[in-house]
Design a protein around this motif. Structure first.
Motif, mmCIF file in Angstrom:
data_model
loop_
_atom_site.group_PDB
_atom_site.id
_atom_site.type_symbol
_atom_site.label_atom_id
_atom_site.label_comp_id
_atom_site.label_asym_id
_atom_site.label_seq_id
_atom_site.Cartn_x
_atom_site.Cartn_y
_atom_site.Cartn_z
ATOM 1 N N LEU A 19 117.359 -2.715 41.962
ATOM 2 C CA LEU A 19 117.241 -1.630 40.987
ATOM 3 C C LEU A 19 115.786 -1.371 40.613
ATOM 4 N N HIS A 28 114.975 6.961 41.273
ATOM 5 C CA HIS A 28 115.588 7.483 40.043
ATOM 6 C C HIS A 28 114.466 8.042 39.177
ATOM 7 N N LEU A 34 121.575 6.293 34.352
ATOM 8 C CA LEU A 34 122.449 5.427 35.136
ATOM 9 C C LEU A 34 123.540 4.908 34.205
ATOM 10 N N GLU A 38 128.832 2.270 36.876
ATOM 11 C CA GLU A 38 128.450 2.727 38.212
ATOM 12 C C GLU A 38 127.675 1.643 38.951
ATOM 13 N N ILE A 39 126.647 1.117 38.273
ATOM 14 C CA ILE A 39 125.817 0.085 38.885
ATOM 15 C C ILE A 39 126.670 -1.109 39.271
#
Lengths: 236, 236
Positions: A19, A28, A34, A38-39
């Motif tokens: 990330l 990003h 975010l 989702e992550i």
DNA sequence: AAGCCTATTAAGTACGACGTATTCAAGTGG
DNA sequence: CCACTTGAATACGTCGTACTTAATAGGCTT
């Protein structure tokens, strides 16, 4: 693997590294959001792990987590650019040239002053180590021994920073190591190091040994000028 | 609450702040171990929160978490001393004098170079702001207006660091602000600022406006020397 | 005494539940 | 038509529990 911003082994480190690299590389954009779920799904990890990662990214000021909205990427100029991991990520990412320049300018400001302080504070042992490092650079400056040269170069600057007696300076040892490594691994793989630079290092060790602060500072400033010029030739 | 290493409101921030302050203050010596459950009980928080806090402290390299052993405090010389929160904690703690000195030395290395760069890179708008800040310092330098003086002083140095065009320099704005604030809030509450320093600031603004890099750097170096001398008088 | 094996310990990971602030939009009244 | 209030939806914040894993300590074997 052992030091600093290393990947590590656990799940946490893997997610954090991926990330962080993505964010610093610009995958990003600042302002984009975010979601933790989702992550979590993307990395096949639990929300627990993702939350811990987000907290760390937040502590680096790369992101900001707000209720009802998600994890938003912060503007670049708010990032903790002194965090070792952020530095590593940015050096591995797209704006590596800009980062290399920033760090070199920082070096050019800090190292001369550090050398001046070292001249009056260095212990005899540190003086010996410094001389040894300088001689090592001389020994390896010819015949494509770039590996060994780099090792001694890093050692040299690390000793100076440590001998300055200033903890803030000392903590920049890793930064300098990263910059020097990056430089070697990219450009000058062909020709040997500049002989003038090698001589300057030897002279700095000399000045420190003799306690000549002004000379140590001036000589180190010359080294810095050389590094900046070298950067001007290679970088945009 | 809005900026940097501020306490914040949540439970996480409270625990992080308290623990970070305790560690940097030396309440937990390097090598000593903390257990997550202990901390959780002590703060009446869940293990989840404590774990996130520990992860952040780990990212600051204040502690190291290992299985079967616990959370061990790292040696001082491994801490991320550039992390804004660590700086704030240490400035609030016991070794505040040492920290103040470290930061001032760092300033003395960085700010002159930053001023030199600013002289060639500052936009007209930044030049105007810089002049305005310098004039503000002049206006408030007499008659115990230390609050206003401090505000303009901080603004001045922040503008120079930003105008240098180097992100690493720019990020030190908060550090400088912390140092200047700390200095004002501790010692010179009585007599007005040194007139010589005020003059130097005005001259720096002038040099930057005229694009005279060498002069801007030299003058800023004089300001730094003054700050270091002032420190010698007040600190051990 | 040296080396292996097992039990213990505390962190690492996962899941499910509820609390809570923040946002957006519908609805209301002026 | 606009401003304000109110309510529902949402995604993070906190919690508790259960299980896994790695490192250590201590006992056992040779």
């Amino acid at each position: 693997m052992t030091t600093d911003g290393s990947p590590g082994q656990g799940l946490h480190s893997r997610v954090l590294d991926t990330l962080g690299l993505a964010i610093t590389a610009g995958d990003h954009r600042p302002g984009s959001v975010l979601r933790t779920d989702e992550i979590a799904e993307r990395f096949d990890a639990s929300r627990t792990v993702v939350r811990e990662v987000v907290r760390v990214l937040e502590s680096m000021r790369l992101v900001e987590s707000r209720r009802r909205v998600g994890v938003t990427v912060r503007p670049t100029d708010e990032w903790n650019v002194y965090d070792p991991r952020v530095i590593v990520w940015r050096l591995a990412g797209t704006d590596r040239p800009r980062q290399l320049r920033s760090l070199t300018v920082l070096r050019s400001a800090v190292e001369p002053v550090a050398a001046g302080l070292a001249a009056t504070l260095a212990t005899p042992e540190q003086c010996a180590e410094l001389t040894e490092a300088a001689l090592g650079m001389v020994r390896t400056s010819r015949g494509h021994q770039l590996d060994g040269y780099l090792r001694h170069d890093i050692a040299f600057h690390r000793i100076v920073l440590n001998a300055s007696g200033n903890e803030m300076f000392a903590r920049l040892g890793d930064v300098v190591a990263a910059v020097l490594t990056g430089r070697t691994r990219h450009e000058v793989m062909f020709h040997d190091p500049d002989p003038a630079a090698v001589t300057l290092h030897v002279q700095v060790a000399e000045a420190v040994r003799e306690g000549d602060a002004a000379r140590a500072e001036a000589l180190t400033r010359q080294i810095a000028v050389g590094a900046l010029e070298e950067l001007d030739v290679l970088a945009p």
